[in-house]
Scaffold this motif. Structure first.
Motif, PDB file in Angstrom:
ATOM      1  N   PHE A   6       0.734  -1.154   0.044  1.00 46.03           N
ATOM      2  CA  PHE A   6      -0.028  -0.033  -0.090  1.00 46.03           C
ATOM      3  C   PHE A   6       0.701   1.483  -0.046  1.00 46.03           C
ATOM      4  O   PHE A   6       0.612   2.268  -0.537  1.00 46.03           O
ATOM      5  CB  PHE A   6      -0.994   0.140   1.260  1.00 46.03           C
ATOM      6  N   SER A   7       1.911   1.248   0.599  1.00 44.02           N
ATOM      7  CA  SER A   7       2.870   2.463   0.581  1.00 44.02           C
ATOM      8  C   SER A   7       3.190   2.676  -0.916  1.00 44.02           C
ATOM      9  O   SER A   7       3.392   3.815  -1.285  1.00 44.02           O
ATOM     10  CB  SER A   7       4.250   2.055   1.468  1.00 44.02           C
ATOM     11  N   ILE A   8       3.721   1.506  -1.618  1.00 48.10           N
ATOM     12  CA  ILE A   8       4.018   1.908  -2.869  1.00 48.10           C
ATOM     13  C   ILE A   8       2.733   2.262  -3.697  1.00 48.10           C
ATOM     14  O   ILE A   8       3.118   3.246  -4.674  1.00 48.10           O
ATOM     15  CB  ILE A   8       4.399   0.376  -3.784  1.00 48.10           C
ATOM     16  N   LEU A   9       1.682   1.820  -3.609  1.00 42.88           N
ATOM     17  CA  LEU A   9       0.508   2.201  -4.096  1.00 42.88           C
ATOM     18  C   LEU A   9       0.218   3.722  -3.910  1.00 42.88           C
ATOM     19  O   LEU A   9      -0.092   4.596  -4.688  1.00 42.88           O
ATOM     20  CB  LEU A   9      -0.569   1.389  -3.714  1.00 42.88           C
ATOM     21  N   THR A  10       0.525   4.399  -2.747  1.00 42.30           N
ATOM     22  CA  THR A  10       0.162   5.474  -2.274  1.00 42.30           C
ATOM     23  C   THR A  10       1.183   6.558  -3.062  1.00 42.30           C
ATOM     24  O   THR A  10       0.917   7.521  -3.596  1.00 42.30           O
ATOM     25  CB  THR A  10       0.219   5.844  -0.911  1.00 42.30           C
ATOM     26  N   SER A  16       1.209  10.084  -9.578  1.00 41.93           N
ATOM     27  CA  SER A  16       0.561  10.059 -11.082  1.00 41.93           C
ATOM     28  C   SER A  16      -0.377  11.303 -11.264  1.00 41.93           C
ATOM     29  O   SER A  16      -0.827  11.637 -12.315  1.00 41.93           O
ATOM     30  CB  SER A  16      -0.370   8.976 -11.212  1.00 41.93           C
ATOM     31  N   HIS A  17      -0.270  12.294 -10.206  1.00 46.71           N
ATOM     32  CA  HIS A  17      -1.055  13.471 -10.319  1.00 46.71           C
ATOM     33  C   HIS A  17      -0.374  14.404 -11.482  1.00 46.71           C
ATOM     34  O   HIS A  17      -0.833  15.232 -12.116  1.00 46.71           O
ATOM     35  CB  HIS A  17      -1.218  14.427  -9.027  1.00 46.71           C
ATOM     36  N   TYR A  18       1.020  14.218 -11.857  1.00 48.10           N
ATOM     37  CA  TYR A  18       1.754  14.996 -12.802  1.00 48.10           C
ATOM     38  C   TYR A  18       1.049  14.703 -14.009  1.00 48.10           C
ATOM     39  O   TYR A  18       1.240  15.590 -14.912  1.00 48.10           O
ATOM     40  CB  TYR A  18       3.081  14.494 -12.777  1.00 48.10           C
ATOM     41  N   PHE A  19       0.207  13.843 -14.178  1.00 48.81           N
ATOM     42  CA  PHE A  19      -0.462  13.345 -15.561  1.00 48.81           C
ATOM     43  C   PHE A  19      -1.687  13.989 -15.567  1.00 48.81           C
ATOM     44  O   PHE A  19      -2.328  13.583 -16.712  1.00 48.81           O
ATOM     45  CB  PHE A  19      -0.286  12.143 -16.049  1.00 48.81           C
ATOM     46  N   PHE A  20      -2.132  14.528 -14.622  1.00 51.15           N
ATOM     47  CA  PHE A  20      -3.679  15.258 -14.695  1.00 51.15           C
ATOM     48  C   PHE A  20      -3.650  16.647 -14.413  1.00 51.15           C
ATOM     49  O   PHE A  20      -2.621  17.411 -13.732  1.00 51.15           O
ATOM     50  CB  PHE A  20      -4.415  14.575 -13.580  1.00 51.15           C
ATOM     51  N   ALA A  21      -4.808  17.172 -14.842  1.00 54.56           N
ATOM     52  CA  ALA A  21      -4.818  18.727 -15.034  1.00 54.56           C
ATOM     53  C   ALA A  21      -5.525  19.269 -13.775  1.00 54.56           C
ATOM     54  O   ALA A  21      -5.438  20.576 -13.539  1.00 54.56           O
ATOM     55  CB  ALA A  21      -5.645  19.233 -16.344  1.00 54.56           C
ATOM     56  N   SER A  22      -6.236  18.471 -13.162  1.00 53.20           N
ATOM     57  CA  SER A  22      -6.943  18.926 -11.674  1.00 53.20           C
ATOM     58  C   SER A  22      -6.858  17.856 -10.641  1.00 53.20           C
ATOM     59  O   SER A  22      -6.773  16.620 -11.045  1.00 53.20           O
ATOM     60  CB  SER A  22      -8.087  19.511 -12.156  1.00 53.20           C
ATOM     61  N   CYS A  23      -6.977  18.324  -9.633  1.00 51.08           N
ATOM     62  CA  CYS A  23      -6.998  17.374  -8.504  1.00 51.08           C
ATOM     63  C   CYS A  23      -8.416  16.525  -8.570  1.00 51.08           C
ATOM     64  O   CYS A  23      -8.460  15.404  -8.238  1.00 51.08           O
ATOM     65  CB  CYS A  23      -7.150  17.879  -7.094  1.00 51.08           C
ATOM     66  N   SER A  24      -9.496  17.201  -8.941  1.00 48.86           N
ATOM     67  CA  SER A  24     -10.798  16.438  -9.308  1.00 48.86           C
ATOM     68  C   SER A  24     -10.769  15.150 -10.234  1.00 48.86           C
ATOM     69  O   SER A  24     -11.186  14.133 -10.104  1.00 48.86           O
ATOM     70  CB  SER A  24     -11.865  17.551  -9.311  1.00 48.86           C
ATOM     71  N   ALA A  25     -10.305  15.666 -11.320  1.00 48.87           N
ATOM     72  CA  ALA A  25      -9.890  14.845 -12.398  1.00 48.87           C
ATOM     73  C   ALA A  25      -9.157  13.515 -11.887  1.00 48.87           C
ATOM     74  O   ALA A  25      -9.573  12.099 -12.110  1.00 48.87           O
ATOM     75  CB  ALA A  25      -9.271  15.205 -13.703  1.00 48.87           C
ATOM     76  N   MET A  30      -9.181   8.151 -10.237  1.00 47.16           N
ATOM     77  CA  MET A  30      -8.222   6.904  -9.688  1.00 47.16           C
ATOM     78  C   MET A  30      -8.453   6.502  -8.092  1.00 47.16           C
ATOM     79  O   MET A  30      -8.119   5.478  -7.827  1.00 47.16           O
ATOM     80  CB  MET A  30      -6.566   7.532  -9.788  1.00 47.16           C
ATOM     81  N   TYR A  31      -9.209   7.510  -7.443  1.00 51.75           N
ATOM     82  CA  TYR A  31      -9.190   7.054  -6.016  1.00 51.75           C
ATOM     83  C   TYR A  31     -10.118   5.692  -5.539  1.00 51.75           C
ATOM     84  O   TYR A  31      -9.573   4.881  -4.881  1.00 51.75           O
ATOM     85  CB  TYR A  31     -10.200   8.002  -5.174  1.00 51.75           C
TER      86      TYR A  31
END
Length: 93
Positions: A6-10, A16-25, A30-31
């Motif tokens: 789970f640590s690796i998953l976190t 992976s957020h570097y590939f998204f334009a917003s937190c919501s997306a 992914m959540y």
């Protein structure tokens, strides 16, 4: 053993957020998937949900486009691009 996975998953979830334009997306796409994987490897649901929720807030500071206020602060010149990414990385560790 489950918490190691789970640590690796976190870490993957946060960066992976570097590939998204917003937190919501990022969170909408992914959540739930990451929460399901965490539970399938044996992490308790509440612990996994809270950890991913915490990670979802941390990723808002990673980049100059990560959250709603970020483009305004960056666009006005309060923080340089290099400084934003450097501090974002430090905060995420």
């Amino acid at each position: 053993e489950a918490w190691t996975g789970f640590s690796i998953l976190t870490v993957v979830y946060i960066y992976s957020h570097y590939f998204f334009a917003s937190c919501s997306a990022h969170m909408v796409s992914m959540y739930t998937a990451f929460l399901s994987v965490a539970m399938s490897i044996g992490v308790k649901p509440l612990g996994a949900a809270l950890q991913l929720g915490y990670a979802s807030n941390i990723m808002g500071s990673l980049t100059h486009y990560a959250s709603g206020a970020a483009p305004v602060l960056f666009g006005k010149g309060y923080v340089s691009l290099g400084e934003w990414w450097r501090v974002g990385f430090i905060v995420s560790v």
